[in-house]
Each structure stands twice: as structure tokens, then as C-alpha cells.
Design a protein around this motif. Structure first.
Motif, PDB file in Angstrom:
ATOM      1  N   ASP A 273      19.283  60.514  53.168  1.00  0.00           N
ATOM      2  CA  ASP A 273      17.928  60.889  52.765  1.00  0.00           C
ATOM      3  C   ASP A 273      17.550  62.253  53.335  1.00  0.00           C
ATOM      4  O   ASP A 273      16.854  63.040  52.672  1.00  0.00           O
TER       5      ASP A 273
ATOM      6  N   HIS B 115      12.646  58.369  51.001  1.00  0.00           N
ATOM      7  CA  HIS B 115      13.894  57.840  50.433  1.00  0.00           C
ATOM      8  C   HIS B 115      14.256  58.613  49.171  1.00  0.00           C
ATOM      9  O   HIS B 115      13.398  58.953  48.358  1.00  0.00           O
ATOM     10  N   SER B 116      15.536  58.925  49.041  1.00  0.00           N
ATOM     11  CA  SER B 116      16.024  59.605  47.842  1.00  0.00           C
ATOM     12  C   SER B 116      17.018  58.711  47.117  1.00  0.00           C
ATOM     13  O   SER B 116      17.944  58.184  47.740  1.00  0.00           O
TER      14      SER B 116
END
Length: 241
Positions: free
Chosen positions: A125, A68-69
Motif C-alpha cells: 500500500d 489501501h490500494s
């Protein structure tokens, strides 16, 4: 529409297959060697592969977990800083390939910058994941690949003048259906195994409608060492493009 010259260059068995046991047979080795040598005949500055071909030989397989970003990136084309003018484009509509760097180096081939070809199905992501490795990406379609749009961007954004299609069969088939291939180059090995599960040079997805067959004219037929054959075909009307 601005587009590169597009050649589909494939190594095939006598029964038209592009994968399977025939590829490793000793009788196929001379033709396969010639296939590799003939890549240089076309002086292409980019090669395009489907996701399955990329996962098996160029990328790092399939990415099972995209981190996850917190940073959200728009679904727009992104070109990373690049030190070479040779490209490998990977058709990866949903963003599933794994990467460990921005360049692909294979023995006997020039260093190439990796460019992902995505659709808007891709997650944000995954865009952050690609940027982390410096892998460029282009968008070409919402849910299905828009081959004409991709070629236009390849020419106008990356400066690609000559593009080689080298599999897989469904990727090749998408460009064939769009009437976007200028030349087909087939290096035929003198072997056949009748494997009905192997893929041919051009495949069509079942969800696509039937189309009239593409028509080509023979440019050259040349016998190769080891009883192989090199066939070159030009798309009808390509000489007028």
C-alpha cells in the motif's frame, strides 16, 4: 563497486551534538550560516537524510494512515518521471513518511526530486501511496539498510556522482560502519550545553556489534566568522579509491 563520492557535512556544537538548544543560540548563528553556505563547496547532486530528519524538515511529517490500494506493486525500484537532476534521498526502511508531492523546495537550495530508500519491510500500500505522488523509491535491503547497495544504485540508476550525508546520526553512523564515507566536514559552533540526550554526528544502533573506530586524516582546519571552525577530514585510504 561503483559509488558516488560521499561527504558527511554536519553542523555541530563543541560537544559534538547535531541537535538541541545550541542550534538556536545567537552565538551559533554565524557558524550555522557558514554551514549552509559551505554546502555549495562540495557541488553534490544529492543529499541523504534519515527519516527523523526528513519528517522534521523536508517531508510532511509521519503518515498515520496509508490508504489501501487494490493495485499490488512488486518490491522493486521505481523511478518516477523527473524534471530535475538534483535529489533528496530519505532513509525510510518501513515506509512511514508522509508526502504531498514529488519535489522538495527549500529557500536558498535547488529544487530536488524526492527519492525514498526502502527495505522489503515496506507495505505494498505504501508503494502505491508513493507512486500516487510521483515519489521515486529504491530498495536497499530486506530488513536493514544495505548502504553499499544503496550507493551503487544511486550511482548507476540515478547518475549521482557526489552525495552529501546530512544526518541524522544513526543514518550517518550506518555509512561510517560500512567504510563508505570519503570525507567528513564539520562546522563547529562555539557553544556547548552538555545535553546527554542530544544526538551526535555518528550514532550506532544497539543491536549492531562493536566495530573498530573509523580513522581519518585532517585535510583542512579553517577559522570562521563568529569564532566557528570548519574541519575537513579524509577517510584513510579514500585517496586510493
Amino acid at each position: 563497486m561503483e559509488k558516488p563520492f560521499v561527504v558527511c557535512h554536519m553542523f555541530v556544537s563543541m560537544d559534538g551534538k547535531i541537535d538541541g538548544a545550541f542550534m538556536g543560540h545567537p552565538a551559533a548563528v554565524p557558524a550555522r550560516t557558514e554551514y549552509g553556505n559551505l554546502r555549495g563547496f562540495y557541488h553534490c547532486d544529492a543529499t541523504l537524510y534519515g527519516a527523523v530528519t526528513m519528517a522534521g524538515g523536508f517531508a510532511d511529517g509521519w503518515e498515520s494512515h496509508i490508504p489501501h490500494s487494490p493495485t499490488r506493486y512488486p518490491k522493486e525500484d521505481w523511478l518516477a518521471p523527473n524534471e530535475v537532476k538534483n535529489y533528496i534521498l530519505s532513509v525510510d526502511p518501513k515506509g512511514e513518511l508522509a508526502w504531498s508531492g514529488a519535489y522538495i523546495e527549500r529557500k536558498g537550495r535547488p529544487k530536488a526530486h524526492a527519492v525514498e530508500v526502502l527495505t522489503e519491510q515496506v507495505s505494498e500500500d505504501y508503494l502505491a501511496y508513493l507512486r500516487g505522488f510521483g515519489v521515486s523509491y529504491l530498495f536497499a535491503g530486506k530488513e536493514r539498510l544495505d548502504c553499499a547497495l544503496l550507493l551503487h544504485k544511486a550511482k548507476t540508476l540515478l547518475g549521482i556522482h557526489r552525495l552529501m550525508l546530512a544526518g541524522g546520526g544513526y543514518s550517518n553512523g550506518s555509512f561510517l560502519a560500512g567504510g563508505l564515507i570519503d570525507e567528513v566536514s564539520l562546522v563547529v559552533a562555539p557553544v556547548a550545553d552538555g545535553n546527554t540526550r542530544s544526538v551526535s554526528s555518528f550514532e550506532r544502533f544497539d543491536f549492531l556489534p562493536n566495530q573498530q573506530p573509523a580513522v581519518f586524516s585532517l585535510l583542512e582546519a579553517k577559522r570562521l566568522d563568529g569564532d566557528g571552525l570548519w574541519l575537513r577530514y579524509q577517510a584513510k585510504g579514500a585517496e586510493e579509491r
